[in-house]
Design a protein around this motif. Structure first.
Motif, mmCIF file in Angstrom:
data_model
loop_
_atom_site.group_PDB
_atom_site.id
_atom_site.type_symbol
_atom_site.label_atom_id
_atom_site.label_comp_id
_atom_site.label_asym_id
_atom_site.label_seq_id
_atom_site.Cartn_x
_atom_site.Cartn_y
_atom_site.Cartn_z
ATOM 1 N N LEU A 1 7.361 12.600 24.385
ATOM 2 C CA LEU A 1 7.734 12.221 23.029
ATOM 3 C C LEU A 1 6.521 12.324 22.124
ATOM 4 C CD1 LEU A 1 9.842 10.777 21.086
ATOM 5 C CD2 LEU A 1 8.843 8.620 21.855
ATOM 6 N N ALA A 2 6.739 12.799 20.900
ATOM 7 C CA ALA A 2 5.701 12.778 19.865
ATOM 8 C C ALA A 2 6.219 11.953 18.699
ATOM 9 C CB ALA A 2 5.361 14.184 19.396
ATOM 10 N N VAL A 3 5.346 11.139 18.120
ATOM 11 C CA VAL A 3 5.709 10.312 16.974
ATOM 12 C C VAL A 3 4.615 10.415 15.921
ATOM 13 C CG1 VAL A 3 7.128 8.674 18.272
ATOM 14 C CG2 VAL A 3 4.678 8.255 18.042
ATOM 15 N N LEU A 4 4.993 10.086 14.689
ATOM 16 C CA LEU A 4 4.038 10.057 13.588
ATOM 17 C C LEU A 4 4.654 9.314 12.423
ATOM 18 C CD1 LEU A 4 5.325 12.303 11.443
ATOM 19 C CD2 LEU A 4 4.186 13.919 12.926
ATOM 20 N N THR A 5 3.832 9.026 11.416
ATOM 21 C CA THR A 5 4.346 8.578 10.125
ATOM 22 C C THR A 5 3.996 9.661 9.118
ATOM 23 O OG1 THR A 5 2.335 7.304 9.640
ATOM 24 C CG2 THR A 5 4.182 6.127 10.662
ATOM 25 N N ALA A 6 4.930 9.942 8.219
ATOM 26 C CA ALA A 6 4.817 11.124 7.362
ATOM 27 C C ALA A 6 4.546 10.758 5.917
ATOM 28 C CB ALA A 6 6.105 11.936 7.439
ATOM 29 N N SER A 7 3.591 11.454 5.320
ATOM 30 C CA SER A 7 3.388 11.342 3.882
ATOM 31 C C SER A 7 4.467 12.143 3.171
ATOM 32 C CB SER A 7 2.014 11.888 3.501
ATOM 33 O OG SER A 7 2.008 13.297 3.659
ATOM 34 N N GLU A 8 4.589 11.938 1.879
ATOM 35 C CA GLU A 8 5.587 12.692 1.119
ATOM 36 C C GLU A 8 5.279 14.183 1.130
ATOM 37 O OE1 GLU A 8 5.401 12.393 -3.251
ATOM 38 O OE2 GLU A 8 3.731 10.987 -2.959
ATOM 39 N N PHE A 9 4.015 14.551 1.316
ATOM 40 C CA PHE A 9 3.634 15.958 1.340
ATOM 41 C C PHE A 9 3.902 16.594 2.699
ATOM 42 C CE2 PHE A 9 0.742 13.684 -1.561
ATOM 43 C CZ PHE A 9 1.126 14.279 -2.750
ATOM 44 N N GLY A 10 3.896 15.776 3.766
ATOM 45 C CA GLY A 10 4.044 16.329 5.103
ATOM 46 C C GLY A 10 5.438 16.287 5.680
ATOM 47 N N ILE A 11 6.322 15.492 5.102
ATOM 48 C CA ILE A 11 7.614 15.258 5.741
ATOM 49 C C ILE A 11 8.425 16.533 5.905
ATOM 50 C CG2 ILE A 11 8.755 14.606 3.570
ATOM 51 C CD1 ILE A 11 10.328 12.531 5.238
ATOM 52 N N ASP B 1 0.821 -1.211 0.000
ATOM 53 C CA ASP B 1 0.000 0.000 0.000
ATOM 54 C C ASP B 1 0.852 1.257 0.000
ATOM 55 O OD1 ASP B 1 -2.386 1.576 0.182
ATOM 56 O OD2 ASP B 1 -2.017 1.788 2.335
ATOM 57 N N GLU B 2 1.703 1.424 1.012
ATOM 58 C CA GLU B 2 2.521 2.625 1.088
ATOM 59 C C GLU B 2 3.687 2.425 2.040
ATOM 60 O OE1 GLU B 2 0.139 5.803 2.574
ATOM 61 O OE2 GLU B 2 -0.315 4.809 4.480
ATOM 62 N N ALA B 3 4.703 3.264 1.867
ATOM 63 C CA ALA B 3 5.845 3.314 2.780
ATOM 64 C C ALA B 3 5.950 4.732 3.301
ATOM 65 C CB ALA B 3 7.125 2.910 2.072
ATOM 66 N N GLU B 4 5.972 4.889 4.616
ATOM 67 C CA GLU B 4 6.066 6.214 5.218
ATOM 68 C C GLU B 4 7.168 6.237 6.269
ATOM 69 O OE1 GLU B 4 1.695 8.243 4.895
ATOM 70 O OE2 GLU B 4 2.127 7.116 6.722
ATOM 71 N N PRO B 5 7.961 7.300 6.300
ATOM 72 C CA PRO B 5 8.967 7.414 7.358
ATOM 73 C C PRO B 5 8.315 7.536 8.726
ATOM 74 C CG PRO B 5 9.401 8.979 5.579
ATOM 75 C CD PRO B 5 8.024 8.424 5.355
ATOM 76 N N ALA B 6 8.856 6.808 9.704
ATOM 77 C CA ALA B 6 8.506 7.062 11.097
ATOM 78 C C ALA B 6 9.337 8.250 11.555
ATOM 79 C CB ALA B 6 8.812 5.844 11.951
ATOM 80 N N MET B 7 8.714 9.148 12.312
ATOM 81 C CA MET B 7 9.414 10.339 12.776
ATOM 82 C C MET B 7 9.116 10.553 14.252
ATOM 83 S SD MET B 7 8.851 12.961 9.533
ATOM 84 C CE MET B 7 10.395 13.851 9.817
ATOM 85 N N LEU B 8 10.062 11.180 14.949
ATOM 86 C CA LEU B 8 9.856 11.440 16.368
ATOM 87 C C LEU B 8 10.400 12.806 16.744
ATOM 88 C CD1 LEU B 8 12.255 9.357 18.673
ATOM 89 C CD2 LEU B 8 12.826 10.165 16.393
ATOM 90 N N LEU B 9 9.881 13.331 17.843
ATOM 91 C CA LEU B 9 10.260 14.639 18.353
ATOM 92 C C LEU B 9 10.332 14.559 19.870
ATOM 93 C CD1 LEU B 9 10.642 17.755 17.935
ATOM 94 C CD2 LEU B 9 8.172 17.955 18.252
ATOM 95 N N GLY C 1 10.963 20.143 13.767
ATOM 96 C CA GLY C 1 11.933 19.497 14.636
ATOM 97 C C GLY C 1 11.882 17.985 14.668
ATOM 98 N N PHE C 2 10.926 17.366 13.974
ATOM 99 C CA PHE C 2 10.887 15.906 13.910
ATOM 100 C C PHE C 2 12.101 15.388 13.133
ATOM 101 C CE2 PHE C 2 6.447 16.616 14.899
ATOM 102 C CZ PHE C 2 6.056 15.479 15.579
ATOM 103 N N ARG C 3 12.550 14.205 13.503
ATOM 104 C CA ARG C 3 13.605 13.560 12.738
ATOM 105 C C ARG C 3 13.178 12.143 12.381
ATOM 106 N NH1 ARG C 3 15.428 13.693 18.112
ATOM 107 N NH2 ARG C 3 16.293 11.742 18.919
ATOM 108 N N GLU C 4 13.696 11.671 11.264
ATOM 109 C CA GLU C 4 13.317 10.353 10.771
ATOM 110 C C GLU C 4 13.939 9.242 11.610
ATOM 111 O OE1 GLU C 4 13.634 11.213 6.173
ATOM 112 O OE2 GLU C 4 14.066 12.862 7.556
ATOM 113 N N ALA C 5 13.171 8.166 11.782
ATOM 114 C CA ALA C 5 13.612 7.083 12.666
ATOM 115 C C ALA C 5 13.091 5.746 12.162
ATOM 116 C CB ALA C 5 13.125 7.343 14.086
ATOM 117 N N GLY C 6 13.297 5.474 10.881
ATOM 118 C CA GLY C 6 12.862 4.197 10.321
ATOM 119 C C GLY C 6 11.794 4.382 9.270
ATOM 120 N N LEU C 7 11.285 3.254 8.801
ATOM 121 C CA LEU C 7 10.285 3.249 7.743
ATOM 122 C C LEU C 7 9.181 2.273 8.109
ATOM 123 C CD1 LEU C 7 10.035 4.603 4.897
ATOM 124 C CD2 LEU C 7 10.875 2.454 3.947
#
Length: 266
Positions: free
Chosen positions: A234-244, A105-113, A251-257
């Protein structure tokens, strides 16, 4: 500084808590958990609300788990999704899902702050006239769902409204949902799901005609302020290509996929 390895367990805990909330509140929903394998069956024909949230970490047991879950949902005639990247997935997990009929379906970066770190920017004031409103009753929830849907079919909006209306939403509750308005017109959504001291940010959505004005950044910033006020670290999310890009600037940084796969009944 919080380590990047914190993101995946936090996202997995968010998914497990969401499953438990739906199973407890939504008529017809049920969670299945034998320790190594756990999944939610919402009873609805929507893969968003039917998903695996824990699975074995050995290849043979993983393959057996996939067969078991497919067998369950085939009998039910319902779609479901399976995410990789939230736990210690076995080697070949993606190939196993694909071989058994799940589609990528999709691949989104995991991000954390780290919410204790100094704030990168104050962005809410950058959108003149934008106001933030907590969703505290059913009328506001219906508005939230319609804006989230951005013109989605009525049956989809009704289904999402029905699910969320059963869940623990509102100020100081697990789901803290917000509507953004301009000149009293709803234009954007966001919510944070608070699990222990972690806030997962979901559904940063702006109506198409109001995009590229900084509203998504302002809504995310509002969600982060809510998370800090709730005592989250801590805040976490998965980012779409439009939101990253927006999340990086906050201030979020990528932490996996996180890769998602969907199975649909024939």
């Amino acid at each position: 500084m919080i380590d990047e390895s914190s993101a995946a367990p936090a996202l997995a805990a968010d998914k497990a808590a969401f499953a438990a909330e739906i199973a407890a509140a939504l008529p017809g929903a049920a969670a299945f958990d034998d320790g190594a394998l756990a999944w939610l069956d919402s009873g609805l024909p929507d893969s968003t609300f039917n998903f695996v949230y824990r699975s074995p970490d050995s290849p043979a047991e993983f393959a057996a788990a996939v067969d078991r879950v497919i067998g369950h949902f085939r009998q039910r005639g319902l779609p479901f999704h399976w995410s990789l990247g939230l736990r210690a997935d076995p080697a070949g997990a993606a190939e196993t899902l694909l071989e058994r009929g799940l589609g990528f379906d999709e691949a989104e970066p995991a991000m954390l702050l780290d919410l204790a770190a100094p704030r990168v920017a104050e962005v809410a004031a950058a959108v003149p006239g934008l106001e933030f409103h907590p969703v505290a009753d059913d009328d506001a929830l219906l508005t939230w769902t319609r804006v989230w849907g951005c013109g989605a079919p009525d049956d989809v909006v009704e289904r999402w409204h029905r699910v969320y209306s059963t869940l623990p939403y509102g100020p100081a509750r697990a789901l803290r949902m917000f509507i953004g308005t301009l000149a009293s017109e709803p234009v954007a959504t966001v919510y944070v799901h608070v699990v222990a001291d972690v806030a997962t940010v979901h559904y940063v959505v702006t109506l198409p005609e109001h995009r590229r004005r900084g509203i998504g950044a302002a809504m995310t910033d509002a969600a982060l302020r809510e998370a800090r006020a709730a005592g989250c670290r801590l805040a976490v999310l998965t980012a779409s290509e439009f939101g990253i890009g927006v999340y990086r600037r906050l201030g979020f940084r990528e932490a996996g996929l996180v890769d998602s796969y969907i199975w649909r009944p024939e």
